[in-house]
Design an enzyme around this catalytic site. Structure first.
Site, PDB file in Angstrom:
ATOM      1  N   GLY A 239       0.875  -1.330  -0.176  1.00 18.32           N
ATOM      2  CA  GLY A 239      -0.017  -0.123  -0.089  1.00 18.32           C
ATOM      3  C   GLY A 239       0.988   0.964  -0.265  1.00 18.32           C
ATOM      4  O   GLY A 239       0.353   2.548  -0.138  1.00 18.32           O
ATOM      5  N   ARG A 276       2.498  -1.754  -5.937  1.00 16.46           N
ATOM      6  CA  ARG A 276       3.441   0.135  -6.401  1.00 16.46           C
ATOM      7  C   ARG A 276       4.374   0.775  -6.174  1.00 16.46           C
ATOM      8  O   ARG A 276       4.736   0.853  -7.103  1.00 16.46           O
ATOM      9  CB  ARG A 276       1.760   0.599  -6.141  1.00 16.46           C
ATOM     10  CG  ARG A 276       1.963   1.947  -7.124  1.00 16.46           C
ATOM     11  CD  ARG A 276       0.786   2.862  -6.358  1.00 16.46           C
ATOM     12  NE  ARG A 276       0.133   1.967  -5.985  1.00 16.46           N
ATOM     13  CZ  ARG A 276      -1.105   2.555  -7.395  1.00 16.46           C
ATOM     14  NH1 ARG A 276      -1.203   2.797  -7.681  1.00 16.46           N
ATOM     15  NH2 ARG A 276      -2.818   1.761  -6.768  1.00 16.46           N
ATOM     16  N   CYS A 343     -13.723   4.147 -28.375  1.00 11.47           N
ATOM     17  CA  CYS A 343     -15.115   5.125 -28.264  1.00 11.47           C
ATOM     18  C   CYS A 343     -15.491   5.048 -26.909  1.00 11.47           C
ATOM     19  O   CYS A 343     -16.581   4.704 -27.545  1.00 11.47           O
ATOM     20  CB  CYS A 343     -15.854   4.308 -29.882  1.00 11.47           C
ATOM     21  SG  CYS A 343     -14.439   4.659 -31.364  1.00 11.47           S
TER      22      CYS A 343
HETATM   23  C1  LIG Z   1      -3.013  -5.222  -4.251  1.00 12.68           C
HETATM   24  C2  LIG Z   1      -2.288  -5.586  -2.932  1.00 12.68           C
HETATM   25  C3  LIG Z   1      -1.672  -5.377  -2.562  1.00 12.68           C
HETATM   26  C4  LIG Z   1      -0.563  -4.256  -3.740  1.00 12.68           C
HETATM   27  O1  LIG Z   1      -0.531  -2.892  -3.282  1.00 12.68           O
HETATM   28  P1  LIG Z   1       0.161  -1.558  -3.751  1.00 12.68           P
HETATM   29  O2  LIG Z   1      -0.387  -0.370  -2.694  1.00 12.68           O
HETATM   30  O3  LIG Z   1       0.158  -2.235  -4.857  1.00 12.68           O
HETATM   31  O4  LIG Z   1       1.608  -1.997  -2.551  1.00 12.68           O
HETATM   32  C5  LIG Z   1      -0.727  -5.941  -1.308  1.00 12.68           C
HETATM   33  N1  LIG Z   1      -1.850  -6.943  -0.532  1.00 12.68           N
HETATM   34  C6  LIG Z   1      -2.776  -6.933  -1.225  1.00 12.68           C
HETATM   35  C7  LIG Z   1      -3.431  -8.468  -0.414  1.00 12.68           C
HETATM   36  C8  LIG Z   1      -3.101  -6.795  -2.073  1.00 12.68           C
HETATM   37  O5  LIG Z   1      -4.653  -6.652  -2.719  1.00 12.68           O
END
Ligand SMILES: *Cc1c(COP(=O)(O)O)cnc(C)c1O
Length: 421
Positions: A239, A276, A343
């Protein structure tokens, strides 16, 4: 993003001018920097050096085999959310004992495949899922290692579509019912409860929600241990946000400093699932201007990339910087919408953006396009998916080739009754 830089007004990926990549491989295409990918992984890993940990790269951010292979070679595991991702991870050589499997809708087939592959554990999202995992493991005569995903009801202060830890969300088990669910899990004969998992959302730009959520989880772990449960893993999810425009997200080191005091006394191995933050700013989408279309109310710049290639602006109203590949001195700046050929009115890369004037044939880079970009690409409007190019030491490697028209109809067939016209 130090490896996408201007040199004599031309934008480079590492030592390679993007102009050259466009000439050689056509547009649109994704371009990734090997140096940045490695750097981001190592920065993250080193930030947590003093804490025993496993990094399970959240591969839904970018699941190209070469990117996975690179992460695995740096020591990463994988956070997977489907059987298809498990297949990719294994093909890329990710160690099964570093793979964790999340998601609210795992099918029995996917569960069996994961058990056969001997992954580290399932991150379980409901009691009904626990029952199914228990049944499948029972038929295979084994025990499934699980963590329960707990929903700490913390607002991560991000876009609602990528917020996952609130009470109203479909993810995890509510913190109030967690103890009960852990007791139930422990009672199942083919379940080995080994951990607690949380993931509250994506593109987090503040540290406080992480800390608040973790505090709740630590209290829970203490309660579980007091009941004699052998909780060995604490998975704090992913996250961490990145800079798309002017955000200043916490760095991995800030996260490590904030969470490590909370981990002192619980005796768990830490698992993290960054996605990310590892890949987002390591990639860009290279696109060419097709037309300028001035109207009475707006100026449109029509480019050859579209929402099927990069859906984040359409889906989340996400901001991606747009940089010219060739900077022109004295170019007047216009306020424009950068849109694709699809489109749909929702097909845009940027709205009301100040950009130096461009002409048909000019190249643009849609920045920060390494995460949730190619992995969300589709064939909508029957557009072949674009290639992915990895740049390393002055060389370009096609890590996914451009799809051809034949690829668009692969697997389709016309039944006999439709054949006679
Ligand atoms: C999508 C997800 C992540 C990664 O999230 P990022 O924001 O890309 O770091 C980690 N754990 C779970 C369970 C996810 O669904």
């Amino acid at each position: 993003m130090q490896n996408f830089h201007y040199q004599d007004n031309a934008l480079y990926c590492e030592d390679v001018p993007l102009e050259r990549i466009a000439k050689e491989y056509g547009t649109p295409c994704y371009v990734y920097s090997h140096t940045i990918l490695v750097q981001h992984y190592r920065d993250f890993d080193q930030a947590f050096a003093s804490i025993p940990h496993i990094i399970a790269y959240a591969m839904k951010a970018n699941s190209n085999l070469s990117i996975l292979r690179l992460m695995a070679s740096e020591g990463s595991g994988a956070d997977i959310v489907s059987g298809g991702e498990l297949y990719r991870a294994l093909e890329a050589g990710v160690a099964p004992d570093k793979i964790v499997f999340a998601g609210v809708g795992k099918s029995s087939d996917e569960i069996r495949y994961a058990l056969e592959s001997e992954i580290l554990m399932f991150n379980v999202e409901s009691s009904n899922e626990l029952k199914v995992i228990n049944d499948v493991a029972g038929t295979m005569g084994c025990k499934a290692r699980v963590a329960l995903r707990v929903n700490p009801d913390i607002d991560p202060k991000t876009h609602p579509y990528i917020s996952t830890g609130l009470k109203k969300s479909k993810f995890g088990i509510s913190a109030d019912r967690a103890l009960e669910e852990f007791r139930f899990a422990t009672s199942l004969p083919h379940i080995d409860v080994v951990g607690v998992h949380k993931h509250i959302g994506s593109q987090l730009t503040e540290i406080t929600p992480f800390v608040d959520a973790l505090k709740k989880i630590v209290v829970l772990i203490e309660a579980l241990k007091a009941e004699g449960m052998n909780i060995r893993y604490l998975n704090i999810g992913g996250g961490l946000g990145i800079t798309y425009s002017t955000e200043i997200p916490p760095q991995p080191k800030d996260l490590a400093d904030a969470v490590s005091p909370l981990l002192q006394n619980i005796g768990c191995q830490l698992i993290m699932e960054p996605g990310r933050v590892l890949v987002g700013n390591a990639g860009l989408l290279l696109t060419r201007v097709l037309y300028n279309k001035p109207t009475e109310v707006k100026q449109f710049v029509i480019v050859d990339a579209a929402m099927n290639d990069l859906i984040r602006p359409s889906l989340y109203e996400a901001h991606h910087d747009i940089w010219p590949i060739q900077k022109k001195s004295h170019a007047p700046v216009h306020n424009v919408d950068v849109v694709g050929p699809i489109c749909e009115s929702g097909d845009f890369m940027a709205k009301d953006r100040s950009l130096p004037a461009v002409n048909p044939g000019d190249l643009l880079a849609v920045m920060s396009a390494g995460a949730y970009a190619f992995t969300m690409a589709s064939n909508y409007n029957s557009r072949p998916r674009v290639p992915e190019i990895l740049v390393k030491d002055g060389e370009c490697y096609v890590i996914r080739e451009r799809e051809q028209y034949q690829d668009l109809i692969r697997g389709e067939s016309i039944p006999d009754f439709l054949r006679q016209l």
